[in-house]
Design a protein around this motif. Sequence first.
Motif: not given
Length: 221
Positions: A195-221
């Motif tokens: 399962g892959c974890t997403m951050l949603s608009e209400n700032a909560f996390w959720r896991v989805t099996q659909e890791c192929f979905l297109n969600a924003y890429i945010i990197c950190q340094m």
Amino acid sequence: MYSMRMFLLFCVLCLMSSTGYSQLPGPPGPKGDPVNDGQHGAAGQLGPAGSPGRPRIPGLSGPAGPPGSAIFCGRGVSGQELETLKNSLAKLELVVNYDFVRRVGQKYFVSYKKRESFSRAVEFCSQRGLELALPQNEEENNILSQFFGDVYKTAWINVNTNKAEGNFEADMKNRPLTFTKWGEGQPDKSIQYTGCTMLSENAFWRVTQECFLNAYIICQM
């Protein structure tokens, strides 16, 4: 004898009288008028400039000198400090080029506002020497939620995709999470394997099996 001398003197005087001049010096004459030097003429015009000389032929370069030590703020820099400085400059260059940049403490979140699958998101950040974003506290979590636009309101975060490796409570390097903000019923217990974890608009996390979905890429340094 006396008579003879007087006769000769008389003859000399007569001769001088007949020639019209005397051999004896006369008195000095009056002083003459001073000489006037005249006025100075005006300066003449400058002549034309001469033709330029031949160009100089540069000499040969000397041998290269030995490498000097790096100087930073008036002092020498060690190899480790120099490497740290290089890394900082490289990161700064990356920050300047991104569309989305947020700094929280010593951490930067950056993004091109691209949307891809989870695996592509991890690869995208890794190719740039970065990691997929993972909030470590409430402030960082809220900063990431500012990224969402009017339509797309999810972003991938760096949580391990394998439930067996910590029940989604570790990051992709299997380090235990020090901060989480799971939504209600999360992580989803029905997910048995991946399962892959997403951050949603209400700032909560959720896991989805659909890791192929297109969600924003945010990197950190």
